[in-house]
Structure formats: structure tokens, C-alpha cells
Write a protein that holds these residues in place. Structure first.
Motif, PDB file in Angstrom:
ATOM      1  N   GLU A  70      13.368   5.560  -4.973  1.00  0.00           N
ATOM      2  CA  GLU A  70      13.798   4.231  -4.573  1.00  0.00           C
ATOM      3  C   GLU A  70      13.136   3.125  -5.401  1.00  0.00           C
ATOM      4  OE1 GLU A  70      15.038   3.930  -0.557  1.00  0.00           O
ATOM      5  OE2 GLU A  70      13.481   2.428  -0.218  1.00  0.00           O
ATOM      6  N   THR A 124       3.988   1.480  -0.724  1.00  0.00           N
ATOM      7  CA  THR A 124       4.798   1.486  -1.943  1.00  0.00           C
ATOM      8  C   THR A 124       4.006   2.082  -3.107  1.00  0.00           C
ATOM      9  OG1 THR A 124       5.974  -0.451  -1.146  1.00  0.00           O
ATOM     10  CG2 THR A 124       6.176   0.051  -3.490  1.00  0.00           C
ATOM     11  N   LYS A 143       0.834  -1.213   0.000  1.00  0.00           N
ATOM     12  CA  LYS A 143       0.000   0.000   0.000  1.00  0.00           C
ATOM     13  C   LYS A 143       0.869   1.264   0.000  1.00  0.00           C
ATOM     14  CE  LYS A 143      -1.970  -1.228   3.870  1.00  0.00           C
ATOM     15  NZ  LYS A 143      -1.150  -2.419   4.149  1.00  0.00           N
TER      16      LYS A 143
HETATM   17  N1  LIG Z   1      13.217  -0.272  -0.350  1.00  0.00           N
HETATM   18  C1  LIG Z   1      12.782  -1.514  -0.113  1.00  0.00           C
HETATM   19  N2  LIG Z   1      13.657  -2.540  -0.079  1.00  0.00           N
HETATM   20  C2  LIG Z   1      13.226  -3.785   0.172  1.00  0.00           C
HETATM   21  N3  LIG Z   1      11.948  -4.105   0.409  1.00  0.00           N
HETATM   22  C3  LIG Z   1      11.024  -3.133   0.392  1.00  0.00           C
HETATM   23  C4  LIG Z   1      11.410  -1.780   0.137  1.00  0.00           C
HETATM   24  N4  LIG Z   1      10.302  -1.013   0.188  1.00  0.00           N
HETATM   25  C5  LIG Z   1       9.280  -1.856   0.460  1.00  0.00           C
HETATM   26  N5  LIG Z   1       9.725  -3.120   0.585  1.00  0.00           N
HETATM   27  C6  LIG Z   1       8.905  -4.308   0.901  1.00  0.00           C
HETATM   28  O1  LIG Z   1       7.736  -4.264   0.109  1.00  0.00           O
HETATM   29  C7  LIG Z   1       6.628  -4.741   0.826  1.00  0.00           C
HETATM   30  C8  LIG Z   1       5.514  -3.703   0.829  1.00  0.00           C
HETATM   31  O2  LIG Z   1       5.852  -2.625   1.678  1.00  0.00           O
HETATM   32  P1  LIG Z   1       4.822  -1.463   2.004  1.00  0.00           P
HETATM   33  O3  LIG Z   1       5.499  -0.509   2.907  1.00  0.00           O
HETATM   34  O4  LIG Z   1       4.327  -0.931   0.727  1.00  0.00           O
HETATM   35  O5  LIG Z   1       3.677  -2.246   2.784  1.00  0.00           O
HETATM   36  P2  LIG Z   1       2.313  -1.690   3.361  1.00  0.00           P
HETATM   37  O6  LIG Z   1       1.246  -2.382   2.624  1.00  0.00           O
HETATM   38  O7  LIG Z   1       2.303  -0.240   3.364  1.00  0.00           O
HETATM   39  O8  LIG Z   1       2.365  -2.276   4.841  1.00  0.00           O
HETATM   40  P3  LIG Z   1       1.862  -1.631   6.248  1.00  0.00           P
HETATM   41  O9  LIG Z   1       0.440  -1.893   6.327  1.00  0.00           O
HETATM   42  O10 LIG Z   1       2.630  -2.429   7.260  1.00  0.00           O
HETATM   43  O11 LIG Z   1       2.216  -0.192   6.238  1.00  0.00           O
HETATM   44  C9  LIG Z   1       7.121  -5.072   2.207  1.00  0.00           C
HETATM   45  O12 LIG Z   1       7.372  -6.445   2.279  1.00  0.00           O
HETATM   46  C10 LIG Z   1       8.397  -4.310   2.317  1.00  0.00           C
HETATM   47  O13 LIG Z   1       9.294  -4.927   3.179  1.00  0.00           O
END
Ligand SMILES: Nc1ncnc2c1ncn2[C@@H]1O[C@H](COP(=O)(O)OP(=O)(O)OP(=O)(O)O)[C@@H](O)[C@H]1O
Ligand SMILES: [Mg+2]
Lengths: 257, 485
Positions: A54, A44, A42
């Protein structure tokens, strides 16, 4: 307004694919909510849409008012009216909130051939905006997010949104960390900002926020894709049964991979 | 962002890719000594400068003291030691060194100062700033002398002061930095070639800013300048120092000594923008900047303040210090040290509290980028008799990128229980996340970086005189251009 088509994105320079074919369409005047388990992508998605260096888009496109913005820098996207309220707002010592906002406001105004505000006009303008989320004016002269409490940081994001008056805002878990009263104040603020010319995409884990800010659409993100969309009732269903049940249901229907 | 700042940023855009813009050389004819150092060279130097006997003896004694001293190695820097036998200890443009009128200045040298943005014609200068221009070993020209003389202020080259004001020089030279204080102060005492001398008489506020602009041009010459500023009772002065040098592959040595003396109720503010050539990406070339700067608050209620923006040099070892001897005296040190590429800076201050109710403030901001190394070394000493004294130190480091280093070495000793010493230190990294955050708000990458850096250093830069502050902002922007991302 925003059209995301089959968006794939990976971590720049590495082989980690995070977004695996996201499709999303947001029109002016709409409020969307994205829910989904931790790590599903989400944040991301919100960062990729805002142009975080990034991440690299490997496939698909992001259209903003018909223009493909995938190649634009983050500041250029902001000039088009894109705003991201961060899940983890960054501390920037040495620059006050007010300095940032005046510089940002005027830069965006310049890019859009709108009139800039001089420091005195800006002072009036920004003071007015403090009311939107009942923020104390001492926060204006403090360094950006520096030493702010978790909830204050979140509030500050919405305050900035009010000042910059964006066309499309991603609010990444703005509700997490806010106390019950603050959540209400901030939600009221967002409702005041929302109108039929702009749009909001909220990322959240809790239905509670959606009680305050009524979404037109709710989407569920899992493993880098929006796997299901619906109305408010989808949020209620998730609240009741969790993501596991949804996943099973989708598998049964042959919709999940 | 302030008006100057955004101007600075615009300026910056036009300077992108410009690197070190002061790196040109000037074609002048030199009167050089043979390379190397000996008692004969020291005596010859004194003779050429037509110095009185006492000065010659001062130098010779210093030379012998230096011969017995060891080159220091305690600091956090590594470099090839200067070859003292291969240095030029005197290098002066052939034209008549001390000039009465600007027309006598070698046109090439005049043009050099124009290019550096320091026109020597009084009408073209920043109003209210008198300049002493030091080119390699000699002072070329001192402006506004007459106007200053009306106020009783003496502002001239050190060479001239030795001849014209021997009593003052004898009384104060080496009174703050003794000849044997350290290896480089001893060397400087033996072979210093020129520098500035300022004397502000009793109850006089110096009517304009005084400034010296140092330029090393000759490739093999060391620059050993000597500056002495004396503020009599109730006098005040603000003094600015700027420096640049051409780009050479060889390292050049700059070993200056600066002494400040403040008597009762006197006030001296000393500001430096140091922009010596710092060498290339591979660490080749650049200036060794080994400088001893010290002031003494000799009288009660006196005040000495050092403000420095250190951006240049390959290696910098420099600790502007204040001895707080007079009761209620105040010492301040405000510093921004920026290192990029392979630069090494070991800089800081010493505050020695001797008098009662003395106060000192230290604000040090180090910015390291590239593969550079930036160390802060600060000593605060409160002696037994310094009842009610206070020190406040802040020492912040900012890292840009992953390959640089920042180090903090505080040395604090207090022998008086009624006194207080407060020390704060932070280290932060300019992260991609901060830059992205600002960019998401609409700010360009370059503006974002410059806002972050300016935010970090503003507590120090606000201590600089206005003309210098604008200059300083621009210099920082150019210096750190392209360091992030
Ligand atoms: N720069 C990065 N390097 C390695 N892995 C990454 C990077 N950025 C994101 N990830 C991985 O991508 C996946 C998605 O991350 P993201 O932060 O988008 O999750 P989210 O849905 O926002 O989660 P949450 O609800 O915990 O906030 C995760 O497994 C995270 O570890
Ligand atoms: Mg997240």
C-alpha cells in the motif's frame, strides 16, 4: 543490521506523504523503542520496512545487512529474517495457526538453505515454543486470529515470532490490549527471544512495557520523522511531560520544522 | 499446506497464463439434424436412435408440454435468451455411435479425451473408475462394463438402457423430475440425446467409482443429456461427473436432467466438477448451464449426497435437490461455486423433508472475483409429517476484488414444530491485509491466495472422492490465478 536513510513514503497512487525523512540505525543485539503520538507514522514505518504494497517509497533507502531491500516483496524480506508483530493482527479464517507456521517456517528455511522440518519434527518444535509465552496448544489448531480476543491476538504474534526466530522484529504496540499478567508473560517471552544476534524495535505508547523490556534506545516520532533519540530517560520524560512539551522544546532549540 | 496443495501450487506456476486449457476443438464429421425444433424433429430424433414407441411418445408429449411453457426469469442473472430455433438438437459424430471396442472410436475423439486427461483405455485409467464418455449428443464409450456386470451393476449410456432395460427406464425416468417440472426439464425430456444410466442391485456396493465425462464439441449443438441412477435396497454407489467445452464466441446451451433414486438403506454420492467454458473477459461466449438435478430418498435410512465444484459456464442455474421421503433419510449438499470475469451463477439446493427424522446438511461456499455475480438460493421445507427433522445450513461467500457480487437467498419453511432449521451465512472479502499478513510470514503471494481459498473451501472439497479433490484444488488455483492484486 538495519539502516534507514532519509526514508520518504506515501500512500500508493495518492498524494499523501506519511514518512518524511526517517533515519534509523539498528545493530545486532540492540533493542529500540519508538514512541510518538497517534497518527505520527509509527505503524506506517513498520509496514514500509516490511514491504506493504500500500505504500510507495519515494526517497531514501532501507538497507538490511548492507542490502537495499526497498524493491523486495514482503515475503522476500521475511526470508531475510524480518518480522512484524502487527498492531492489528489480521484474521484469516480456514487456515490454522499451525499450518501457517509450518508453511512459513519451511519456506523461510528453504530460502536460506536450511533444513525443513517434517510435520512430526515441526510438532515437537512448535510445542516447545508454546512455553515461551505460556500459550495453550488449542491455539495451534484454531484459524489464524479468528475469534481470538484482542489480547490473544497480540500474544499470538509473539508466539509466531518465537517460532520463526527472526533476525529483526518490529513489535507494533504489542502491549496494547494485554492484561497486566499477560504483559509480563509476553515481555518475558520477548526477553528470552532477544539475543546478541537479533534485534527488536518496539513501538509503544507506554513506559510500562519498557520497564519489562529494557530498550537501549528510545526514539520519538512526530509527523513522519524521528525527531529525537535518547536512552530510557527519554521515555520517562515523555511519560512525565507528554509530546507537547517535547515539541515546544524542540521548536525553541530550532530543531523542529 | 498439504502435500497435494503444494504440488498444486507448483503445477500452477507452470500453468500461469494458460487460461482455459480445454478450449480446443476436435475435427470430426458430424451427422447433424437441421436446426430448430418441431414435433417432426423430435420424432426423427427418436427414429434415428431406434427407440421404442413408448419413448417416442414420451418425447412428443414432453415437446408439446414445453411448447406451452414460459422460459423462467426469476433468477439473478441476465443473458441473451437462447434461440431455440437456431439450435442443433442432434449432433453425433458420423462414426458408429455405440461401439464394442475402443478401436472403433474415431481416433480424433480418442485423442480429445487423452488431451482432457481422460484416456479411454482401461489400463490407462484411474484404477477403480469406470467412465462413460459423452461427446456432444452421444455416448462414445463406456469402460469396465463387463467387470461391473459381474457385480450385477448396469452402467451404460441412456440410449442403450432404453433398448436393453426398458422396464427399469420406464419405471424411473421422470419419476423424480417430472417432465413439466420446469421449462428446461420439459425441453430435455423431448430432445435428450444421451447420458448415463446406472442401476445398482440390492445389497450391492458398486465395486468402482462410476463417472461420466461430458464434452460439447460442436459449435451449434445444444447438449441435453439425461442421467438416471437407481440404487436398490442396501445398494451404494459413488458417481462422478466432469465437463468441458471448447471456446466459442457463441453461447452454447447445456440443459441436462439428472435423477437419483435411493431405496431403503441405499446410498448415492454424486460429485461434479463443472468446468464448461465460461466466456472471455468481456462476457462473450461460454456455456449456458441450465440443469435440473434431483434425488429422492425414497426408502427409509437412505442417503443422497451432492457435492459440486462449479467453476465454468457463462451462466449457471442449478439447484441439486433431495426429496427426503423415507423416514430417517439423509440429504446433503456440498457446493463450491466460483465465478470470475463476467460469469453469473445462481445455484443452491432444495431439501424437502417429508419423512420422519430426516436430516439435511447444506454447505455452500461461493467465491466471486472479477465482475462476476454469484448467488446462493436454498430452500428448506419441512412438511407437517416430518417429525423430528433437522436441517443445518451454512452459506459462506467470499469476494475477491471490488466489482463482484455475492447474494444469498434462503427460503425456509417449517410446518412441524418438533423440527429444527439452522441457517448461518457469512460474507468475507479476501483482503490485501490478509495476503500481506501471510506474506510477512514468508509465504509467497500465490501461495497465500491459494491457502486462503483452500481454507475457505476445504469443508466441501473433503467430500470429494480423492482423485477429484486433487483435480479440484488445481482447478481452483488456475481459475483464480491473478484475481487478486
Ligand atoms: N492507506 C492510507 N491511506 C490514507 N492515510 C493513511 C494510510 N495509511 C496511513 N495513513 C495515515 O498516516 C498517518 C500515520 O498512520 P500510522 O498508522 O502510521 O500512525 P501510528 O503512528 O501508528 O498511530 P497510532 O499510534 O494511532 O497507532 C495517519 O494519519 C493515517 O491516517
Ligand atoms: Mg500504529
Amino acid at each position: 543490521m538495519l539502516e534507514i536513510k532519509n526514508l520518504h513514503a506515501k500512500v500508493e497512487g495518492e498524494d499523501i506523504e506519511i514518512l518524511k525523512g526517517v533515519n534509523l540505525k539498528v545493530n545486532a543485539g540492540e533493542i529500540h523503542a519508538i514512541m510518538g503520538p497517534n497518527g505520527s507514522g509509527k505503524s506506517t514505518l513498520s509496514k514500509v520496512v516490511s514491504g506493504h504494497p500500500e505504500y510507495e517509497v519515494t526517497e531514501g533507502e532501507i538497507l538490511f545487512n548492507g542490502e537495499d531491500i526497498t524493491e523486495l516483496d514482503a515475503d522476500e524480506r521475511a526470508h531475510l529474517g524480518l518480522f512484524l508483530a502487527f498492531q492489528y493482527p489480521v484474521e484469516v479464517p480456514g487456515i490454522t495457526n499451525k499450518t501457517l507456521l509450518r508453511e512459513a517456517y519451511n519456506t523461510i528455511a528453504r530460502a536460506n538453505d536450511r533444513e525443513e522440518l517434517d510435520p512430526i519434527e515441526f510438532e515437537d518444535y512448535i510445542t516447545e515454543k508454546l512455553d515461551v509465552i505460556e500459550m495453550k496448544d488449542e491455539f495451534l489448531s484454531r484459524s489464524i486470529n479468528t475469534g481470538f480476543s484482542g489480547g490473544e491476538k497480540k500474544k499470538n504474534e509473539i508466539f509466531q515470532m518465537a517460532v520463526l526466530n527472526p533476525v529483526l522484529s518490529f513489535l507494533d504496540e504489542t502491549d496494547s490490549g494485554l492484561d497486566i499478567d499477560a504483559l509480563k508473560v509476553v515481555s518475558d517471552g520477548v526477553n528470552k527471544i532477544a539475543n546478541d544476534k537479533n534485534a527488536i524495535v518496539m513501538i509503544t505508547h507506554y513506559q510500562r512495557l519498557l520497564n519489562y523490556i529494557k530498550p537501549d534506545y528510545v526514539h520519538v516520532m512526530m509527523a513522519g520523522k524521528l525527531i529525537k533519540s535518547g536512552g530510557f530517560e527519554l521515555a520517562e520524560e515523555l511519560e512525565a511531560n507528554g509530546y507537547d512539551a517535547l515539541e515546544k522544546e524542540l521548536v525553541l532549540n530550532g530543531e523542529a520544522q | 499446506m498439504s502435500e497435494e496443495l503444494s504440488d498444486g501450487v507448483k503445477e500452477l506456476e507452470s500453468m500461469i497464463g494458460e487460461e482455459y486449457k480445454y478450449g480446443f476443438t476436435t475435427d470430426v464429421e458430424y451427422e447433424d439434424f437441421p436446426k430448430g425444433i418441431s414435433e417432426e424433429i423430435v420424432r426423427e430424433l427418436s427414429r434415428v436412435k431406434e427407440e421404442p414407441e413408448w419413448m417416442t411418445e414420451f418425447r412428443v408429449k414432453a415437446y408439446h408440454a414445453w411448447k406451452e411453457m414460459e422460459e423462467p426469469t426469476w433468477f439473478n442473472a441476465t443473458y441473451n435468451k437462447p434461440d431455440f430455433e437456431n439450435l442443433l438438437y442432434y449432433s453425433a459424430p458420423k462414426k458408429k455411435p455405440q461401439l464394442d471396442s475402443l478401436d472403433d472410436v474415431d481416433p480424433n475423439i480418442r485423442e480429445t479425451y487423452e488431451k482432457l486427461g481422460i484416456p479411454l483405455e482401461e489400463q490407462k485409467m484411474l484404477s477403480g473408475v469406470a467412465v462413460d464418455a459423452v461427446f456432444d449428443s452421444v455416448s462414445i464409450f463406456t469402460s469396465f462394463k463387463e467387470k461391473l456386470a459381474e457385480a450385477g451393476v448396469i452402467f451404460c449410456s441412456m440410449s442403450e438402457a432404453i433398448k436393453e432395460h426398458p422396464e427399469l427406464v420406464k419405471k424411473y425416468l421422470a419419476s423424480v423430475v417430472p417432465v413439466r417440472d420446469n421449462f428446461y426439464s420439459a425441453l430435455n425430456s423431448a430432445v435428450f440425446s444421451d447420458g448415463s444410466f446406472c442401476y445398482i442391485p440390492k445389497n450391492t456396493k458398486c465395486p468402482m467409482e462410476l463417472s461420466t465425462y461430458f464434452r460439447i464439441n460442436n459449435m451449434n449443438s445444444g447438449q441435453f443429456e439425461r442421467t438416471l441412477i437407481v440404487a436398490e435396497e442396501g445398494a451404494s454407489v459413488s458417481y462422478l461427473e466432469g465437463c468441458t467445452a471448447p471456446m466459442y464466441d457463441e453461447n452454447q446451451l447445456h440443459a441436462a436432467v439428472v435423477e437419483l433414486v435411493a431405496l431403503d438403506n441405499a446410498d448415492i454420492k454424486y460429485s461434479t466438477i463443472q468446468n464448461w467454458y465460461s466466456g472471455d473477459e468481456n462476457g462473450k461466449g461460454g456455456i449456458y448451464n441450465f440443469v435440473t438435478k434431483r434425488g429422492i430418498c425414497k426408502g427409509k435410512n437412505s442417503h443422497i449426497s451432492w457435492t459440486q465444484l462449479e467453476t465454468g459456464s457463462a451462466v449457471t442455474l442449478k439447484y441439486p435437490s433431495v426429496i427426503l421421503k423415507g423416514d430417517n433419510s439423509v440429504g446433503e449438499f456440498y457446493s463450491v461455486a466460483v465465478t470470475t470475469k463476467k460469469q453469473q451463477a445462481d445455484t443452491g439446493t432444495k431439501m424437502i423433508h417429508l419423512g420422519k427424522n430426516t436430516k439435511s446438511t447444506i454447505i455452500s461456499k461461493g467465491i466471486s472475483a472479477g465482475q462476476s455475480n454469484n448467488s446462493y438460493r436454498g430452500e428448506v421445507k419441512i412438511s407437517k409429517n416430518a417429525t423430528g427433522s433437522k436441517n443445518y445450513s451454512v452459506c459462506d461467500s467470499m469476494l475477491i476484488g471490488q466489482e463482484c457480487g455475492a447474494h444469498t437467498f434462503p427460503y425456509i419453511s417449517s410446518e412441524n414444530p418438533t423440527s429444527s432449521v439452522e441457517h448461518e451465512a457469512t460474507t468475507s472479502r479476501v483482503g490485501e491485509e490478509q495476503i500481506f499478513y501471510l506474506m510477512q510470514r514468508g509465504i509467497s503471494e500465490q501461495d497465500a491466495i491459494s491457502m486462503i481459498i483452500n481454507g475457505f473451501v476445504k469443508d466441501v472439497l473433503k467430500e470429494l472422492p480423492l482423485e477429484f479433490a486433487v483435480e479440484a484444488n488445481k482447478l481452483l488455483d488456475v481459475k483464480l490465478e491473478g484475481s487478486v492484486g
